[in-house]
Design an enzyme around this catalytic site. Structure first.
Site, mmCIF file in Angstrom:
data_model
loop_
_atom_site.group_PDB
_atom_site.id
_atom_site.type_symbol
_atom_site.label_atom_id
_atom_site.label_comp_id
_atom_site.label_asym_id
_atom_site.label_seq_id
_atom_site.Cartn_x
_atom_site.Cartn_y
_atom_site.Cartn_z
ATOM 1 N N GLU A 2 0.874 -1.094 -0.002
ATOM 2 C CA GLU A 2 -0.043 -0.300 -0.419
ATOM 3 C C GLU A 2 0.656 0.961 -0.014
ATOM 4 O OE1 GLU A 2 -3.867 -1.839 2.114
ATOM 5 O OE2 GLU A 2 -2.126 -0.400 3.449
ATOM 6 N N GLU A 58 -6.806 -7.200 -0.989
ATOM 7 C CA GLU A 58 -6.993 -7.358 -0.062
ATOM 8 C C GLU A 58 -8.603 -7.004 -0.330
ATOM 9 O OE1 GLU A 58 -5.787 -4.958 3.149
ATOM 10 O OE2 GLU A 58 -3.893 -5.928 2.711
#
Length: 883
Positions: A217, A286
């Site tokens: 991320e 995710e």
């Protein structure tokens, strides 16, 4: 040896090499724009996150098997740097002839990293941190693995997975184009990849690992750091690829991921995501199954109807890899929770709950979704969809292959109204916010909003384990251990002093109060003001608790304001600063402060404000009970424990409590009920269960509708209740008898109220309509002839070792309500209870067909009917199987 024999020998060696080489190249993982390709075959892959440190090795096989049974192909895990390398430059022992040497590496300078070989750094891969055992357990189950090395993980984990010692490497700056950081990061990445290679665990070696992730991320940080961020990201990608794992690398939430690294999506929805190159597959690393919990916050639930809708929508848009974050959340044992203020439970509303039990209907509904999509796999990986409008908010996505396969997704994006659509000259009813899957472009086998699996009601039930002979010990706060104290002018940052070896740091100073102060003659008491950067503080004046104050995850900084009862002469002010997990996310969070940085001031004295910030302060790291190892029997003899009823009645701050208990019978998961306590930590047989805190949840718990976009403020539970009252006790940590429970209580509480409970299924419910989609109807040619359809069934199943003892509710007709609150509607078949009792009582599981013929006379002709059931499960030594 004859030449002919030699030739034969060389031929056999050559054949063996060729066969080995052929097998090696067959064990390959590549990709194209449609999908991950394993051994030459495009695959639609379902994955689930299971983090090995958040459970015990004894749980892994069961968790992974349940993941497989739930329709997963892959198990994903982060790799947690801080648990594998908790300290750098430890004790290094090596031997030469006649001599052995021990070298202490105190320096964290660059020269240390350059000079010492990788094997000289000490690592921990034991117990819950046995990564190789975890990956091999995945392999044994026949599943693939995805390792997300990072090594930054976020994950609501302490310090984002970075070891705290990394913060103190000279010249370091995290996650940017910084040489000290890149050297340390590369060394750990190479360590993990080398370990996996040494065990032949990559798919290119015949192992289960098909994907690896570098960084995590990073997109937002990359933009903030500008050129330095882009250079670091590019370096990390090249460094990873150069390690030669033979499997693809991914970067999640990184739009600029350079070839051949695949950029991927994280979020509640990813149907609008496209990779940054047209030849890369669409991967969702995710898919958030729920949300994490913070102390003082509510419990978040994500309806499975919406999660299934999000996954189906991603697939219908061309996605081919979905990883549920989390599939099993587990427990933040010890001090591993980050945030700060993240709770010890990391349940995440996952398909497998914190204890490893199946959460229904989430688990079962997703399992049916996976089956429906797998039926469509050949068409999905063969072509791009043809999209057709079926209405204002309705669409059809149709996939077909050259071999004649056809699969369709019929979607209704309206959040309020159902829709009746015409597709391929047939009518289909679509509930709001739903997608129907037709693996043959004709028969609906699954609709995301129609849940046909059972709902399981879980409760925490009493056990036969009594806490025996409570004893208590008051933490000594009146004196200091000179050997472990630091004295300095001014206020020091907490982690700089503790190095995160303890949650606790004492800030201690003294003030002289003159006899002439007006408050000593009946005036208003002075006020102490303490400004803290986090996370909690307990204020002691002359050995007595004066008050406490706490921050929150959103506002770590807080101010304590309280009247203080000072006396003439010397007054001791002792501030116990408490960390509740280190930050795990944010720009350069390694620079964030924790602890009391002031100002600290007294107001209301005759002389006015008295700023204490820059006077002499004494610091003590941790508690004396920690230093004496009171969590273990080895430390007991060093203190005087209070025994008997006095101990059970103690509700003093900073108190240690201990008791013994025997392991309860059965194999149900166990937890401690801590509702009667305040805040502190728990140990069982010397192992840390984690932090506990009876902080009451605030939030909006006013109902939940699955339809419409999901965000954490939606579908909350537990408002006005303790965020967490139950704390997981792994059965593998227990002995048959004499298990030691140790509690450190910061605020005061009655330990006699602590109890050991077991998590158990108490009832199961099902609510299925008479035309519920069923996979058994796939490829029935005469779809319109209802008598040829396989009728849907209600399936009920108690846990192993339980049977259905009674039917609490049963109604075939138009029942109302949800599990636990069912009521008869205007239409009800009078035989409902009799049929369910006959087929289900005394059995662990049963199935009842939903049809008029099964319940006698149609109770309401020309009305769509449902069968709603709630059955009570009870322990029974004998289990019968019913159908």
């Amino acid at each position: 040896m004859e030449i002919n024999s030699v030739s034969k020998l060389f031929f056999l060696f050559g054949l063996a090499w060729f066969i080995g080489f052929f097998q090696l190249i067959q064990c390959s993982v590549t990709y194209d724009r449609k999908a991950i390709i394993i051994n030459g075959q495009r695959r639609i892959l379902f994955s689930g996150s299971i983090h090995y440190p958040r459970s015990t090795p004894e749980m892994w096989e069961d968790l992974i098997q349940k993941a497989k049974d739930g329709g997963l192909d892959v198990v994903e895990t982060y790799i947690f740097w801080n648990v594998h390398e908790p300290s750098a430059g430890n004790v290094l022992h090596f031997s030469l002839p006649c001599t052995s040497y021990t070298l202490l590496l105190f320096s964290f300078s660059d020269s240390v990293f350059n000079f010492f070989p990788l094997r000289w750094f000490q690592y921990n891969f034991e117990g819950r941190y046995d990564l190789v055992r975890f990956i091999k357990t995945i392999q044994k189950a026949g599943l693939y693995a995805h390792i997300r090395i990072g090594p930054y993980v976020c994950a609501e984990w302490n310090f984002g997975g970075f070891p705290v010692w990394l913060k103190y490497v000279p010249g370091i700056s995290f996650r940017t184009d910084n040489e000290p950081f890149k050297r340390a990061m590369q060394r750990f990445t190479e360590k993990i990849v080398g370990l996996m290679k040494s065990e032949n665990l990559f798919e290119s070696q015949g192992g289960p690992i098909i994907l690896s992730q570098i960084e995590n991320e990073y997109g937002v940080q990359s933009k903030l750091f500008g050129a330095a961020g882009y250079n670091y990201m590019s370096w990390a990608a090249k460094m990873a690829v150069d390690l030669g794992t033979g499997v693809p690398w991914v970067m999640c939430k990184e739009e600029d991921a350079p070839d051949p690294v695949i950029n991927t999506c994280n979020g509640f929805y990813c149907d609008t995501f496209s990779p940054n190159k047209p030849y890369k597959p669409t991967i969702w690393t995710e898919a958030w199954s729920g949300w994490f919990t913070e102390f003082g916050g509510p419990i978040h639930q994500r309806p499975v109807e919406d999660l299934a809708f999000a996954v189906a929508r991603f697939i219908q848009k061309g996605g081919s890899f979905i990883n549920y974050y989390m599939y099993h959340g587990g427990t933040n044992f010890g001090r591993t929770a980050g945030g700060p203020f993240i709770s010890t439970s990391y349940d995440y509303d996952a398909p497998l709950d914190e204890y490893g039990l199946i959460r229904q209907p989430k688990y079962g509904h997703l399992k049916e979704l996976h089956r429906a999509i797998k039926m469509s796999e050949r068409a999905l990986v063969s072509s791009d969809p043809i999209v057709t409008s079926l209405g204002s908010f309705q669409q059809a996505h149709v996939y077909s292959s050259e071999s004649g396969d056809c699969a369709a997704f019929l979607s209704n994006y309206d959040t309020k109204s159902a829709a009746r659509v015409l597709f391929n000259n047939m009518h289909y009813n679509l509930p709001p916010w739903s997608i129907s899957i037709l693996p043959d472009c004709r028969n609906v086998v699954f609709n995301t909003a129609k849940v046909g699996v059972q709902t399981t009601q879980m409760e925490m039930l009493p056990t036969n384990a009594d806490m025996l002979s409570w004893e208590s010990y008051d933490e000594d706060i009146t004196s200091l251990d000179d050997s472990s104290t630091i004295t300095a002018p001014g206020l020091l940052e907490q982690i700089n002093v503790t190095r995160d070896t303890s949650d606790y740091l004492w800030y201690i100073t003294s003030v002289e109060i003159g006899q002439s102060e007006s408050f000593l003659r009946g005036g208003e008491l002075p006020t102490l003001i303490v400004q803290s950067t986090g996370h909690a503080v307990h204020v002691f004046i002359n050995g007595q608790l004066s008050g406490s104050a706490f921050g929150t995850r959103e506002n770590r900084r807080f101010t304590y304001i309280g009247k203080v009862n000072l006396q003439a002469g010397t007054n001791r002010i002792a501030l116990l600063s408490v960390a509740v997990g280190l930050p795990n996310v944010g720009g350069h969070f390694e620079t964030w402060n924790t602890g009391i940085l002031g100002p600290v001031a007294l107001h209301g004295l005759d002389q006015g404000k008295w700023d204490l910030s820059w006077q002499k302060w004494t610091y003590q790291v941790g508690l004396k009970g920690e230093a004496m190892n009171l969590v273990s029997t080895n430390g007991f003899s060093s203190v005087e424990w209070i025994r008997g009823s006095l101990a059970a009645q103690k509700q003093q701050p900073l108190t240690w409590h201990k008791a013994y208990f025997d392991a309860p019978e059965g194999d149900e998961p166990l937890a401690l009920d801590m509702e009667g306590m305040g805040k502190g930590q728990i140990w069982i047989n010397g192992q840390s269960i984690g932090r506990y805190w009876t902080a009451y949840a605030s939030g909006n718990c006013n109902g939940c509708n699955y339809a419409g976009g999901y965000r954490p403020p939606k579908c909350q539970l537990g408002c006005g209740q303790p965020t967490q009252k139950w704390y997981h006790v792994p059965r593998s940590w227990l002995k048959p008898t004499q298990n030691l429970l140790v509690i450190f209580e910061e605020l005061g509480g009655d330990p006699s109220g602590i109890s050991l409970v077991k998590r158990s299924v108490t009832s199961v419910c099902a609510d299925v309509s008479e035309y519920h989609p069923t996979i058994k109807n796939w490829h029935i040619e005469s779809y319109g002839k209802s008598e040829e359809l396989h009728r849907p069934k209600v399936h009920l199943r108690c846990s192993q070792g339980q049977t259905i003892s009674s039917i609490k509710f049963a109604s075939f007709g138009t029942p109302l309500g949800t599990c636990g609150t069912y009521q008869q509607g205007t239409c009800h078949a009078s035989t409902s209870y009799d049929i369910l009792e006959k087929k289900c009582i005394g059995k662990q599981r049963c199935a009842v067909t939903i049809s008029n013929s099964n319940f006698g006379k149609d109770p309401c002709p020309n009305v769509l009917k449902r069968l709603s059931v709630e059955a009570i499960c009870a322990s029974n030594p004998t289990t019968n199987w019913g159908g």
